[in-house]
Write an enzyme that holds these catalytic residues in place. Structure first.
Site, PDB file in Angstrom:
ATOM      1  N   ASN A  62       0.835  -1.195   0.000  1.00 39.30           N
ATOM      2  CA  ASN A  62       0.000   0.000   0.000  1.00 39.30           C
ATOM      3  C   ASN A  62       0.872   1.249   0.000  1.00 39.30           C
ATOM      4  OD1 ASN A  62       0.614  -0.769   2.749  1.00 39.30           O
ATOM      5  ND2 ASN A  62      -0.964   0.617   3.484  1.00 39.30           N
ATOM      6  N   GLU A  64       0.321   5.238   0.677  1.00 35.98           N
ATOM      7  CA  GLU A  64      -0.576   6.293   1.141  1.00 35.98           C
ATOM      8  C   GLU A  64      -0.136   7.656   0.627  1.00 35.98           C
ATOM      9  OE1 GLU A  64      -1.928   4.216   5.353  1.00 35.98           O
ATOM     10  OE2 GLU A  64      -0.693   6.016   5.427  1.00 35.98           O
ATOM     11  N   CYS A  73      -4.036   0.792  -2.746  1.00 35.02           N
ATOM     12  CA  CYS A  73      -3.906  -0.454  -1.985  1.00 35.02           C
ATOM     13  C   CYS A  73      -2.836  -1.361  -2.595  1.00 35.02           C
ATOM     14  CB  CYS A  73      -5.241  -1.201  -1.975  1.00 35.02           C
ATOM     15  SG  CYS A  73      -6.600  -0.298  -1.231  1.00 35.02           S
ATOM     16  N   GLU A  75      -2.922  -4.526  -3.354  1.00 35.71           N
ATOM     17  CA  GLU A  75      -3.390  -5.409  -4.421  1.00 35.71           C
ATOM     18  C   GLU A  75      -3.346  -4.709  -5.778  1.00 35.71           C
ATOM     19  OE1 GLU A  75      -6.076  -6.434  -0.805  1.00 35.71           O
ATOM     20  OE2 GLU A  75      -4.891  -4.734  -1.517  1.00 35.71           O
ATOM     21  N   CYS A 112     -10.458  -4.579  -0.220  1.00 31.59           N
ATOM     22  CA  CYS A 112     -11.558  -3.620  -0.326  1.00 31.59           C
ATOM     23  C   CYS A 112     -12.322  -3.863  -1.636  1.00 31.59           C
ATOM     24  CB  CYS A 112     -11.029  -2.184  -0.267  1.00 31.59           C
ATOM     25  SG  CYS A 112     -10.159  -1.638  -1.752  1.00 31.59           S
ATOM     26  N   CYS A 115     -10.400  -2.998  -4.912  1.00 30.52           N
ATOM     27  CA  CYS A 115      -9.415  -4.027  -5.257  1.00 30.52           C
ATOM     28  C   CYS A 115     -10.099  -5.276  -5.798  1.00 30.52           C
ATOM     29  CB  CYS A 115      -8.545  -4.373  -4.048  1.00 30.52           C
ATOM     30  SG  CYS A 115      -7.342  -3.080  -3.678  1.00 30.52           S
TER      31      CYS A 115
END
Length: 162
Positions: A62, A64, A73, A75, A112, A115
């Site tokens: 990830n 940010e 993210c 993934e 999520c 993703c």
């Protein structure tokens, strides 16, 4: 009106030690991916390892940003790296794990919705199921055989591809 039921089949393992050697190796790679996580705001690191047909493994973590919606993210970082760096590659398996120093993660962290949608598109595009391991480093592991089982009503619009 019809009332229908949907059932999701998955495997649950009490610990990492119950996995096959192949799955263990992919989970260890997902742990390695945690090292490149940029998560100064949440302190919540996520790592993904994706095994491609032919043996290559692509990592993602990830990333940010102070403007939260601008982050990405783990993934999607890994999947988009495959799309740009390995076009046409077939994805066989994914392992996803997480770590934070703020509390103990006791259950596997799942993907999520955004993703899952991207994962579903890769699976659909390649015409082959992608197996996913949600790996809790100090506990349970959840294994699904297909993204379709996680997102049975994913967005699909064939007319957009023409």
């Amino acid at each position: 009106m019809n009332q229908l039921n949907l059932t999701i089949n998955y495997e649950s393992y009490k610990s990492f030690s119950e996995l096959s050697e192949e799955d263990k190796a992919l989970c260890v790679k997902a742990e390695e991916a945690l090292n490149s996580s940029y998560s100064p705001y949440s302190g919540f690191k996520v790592g993904t390892a994706i095994a491609l047909a032919g043996g290559a493994v692509v990592l993602g973590s990830n990333q940010e940003n102070v403007a939260y919606p601008s982050g990405l993210c783990a993934e999607r970082v890994a999947l988009f790296a495959i799309g740009s760096g390995h076009p046409g590659a077939v994805i066989e398996r994914m392992a996803i794990t997480a770590y934070t120093g703020n509390f103990k993660i006791e259950k596997p962290v799942t993907s999520c919705g955004a993703c899952l949608q991207v994962m579903a598109e890769f699976e659909r595009r390649q015409g082959k199921e992608i197996q996913v391991l949600f790996y809790c480093m100090d506990g349970e592991v959840i294994k699904v055989k297909s993204i379709q089982s996680l997102l049975p009503f994913g967005f699909i619009e064939d007319r957009l591809s023409g």
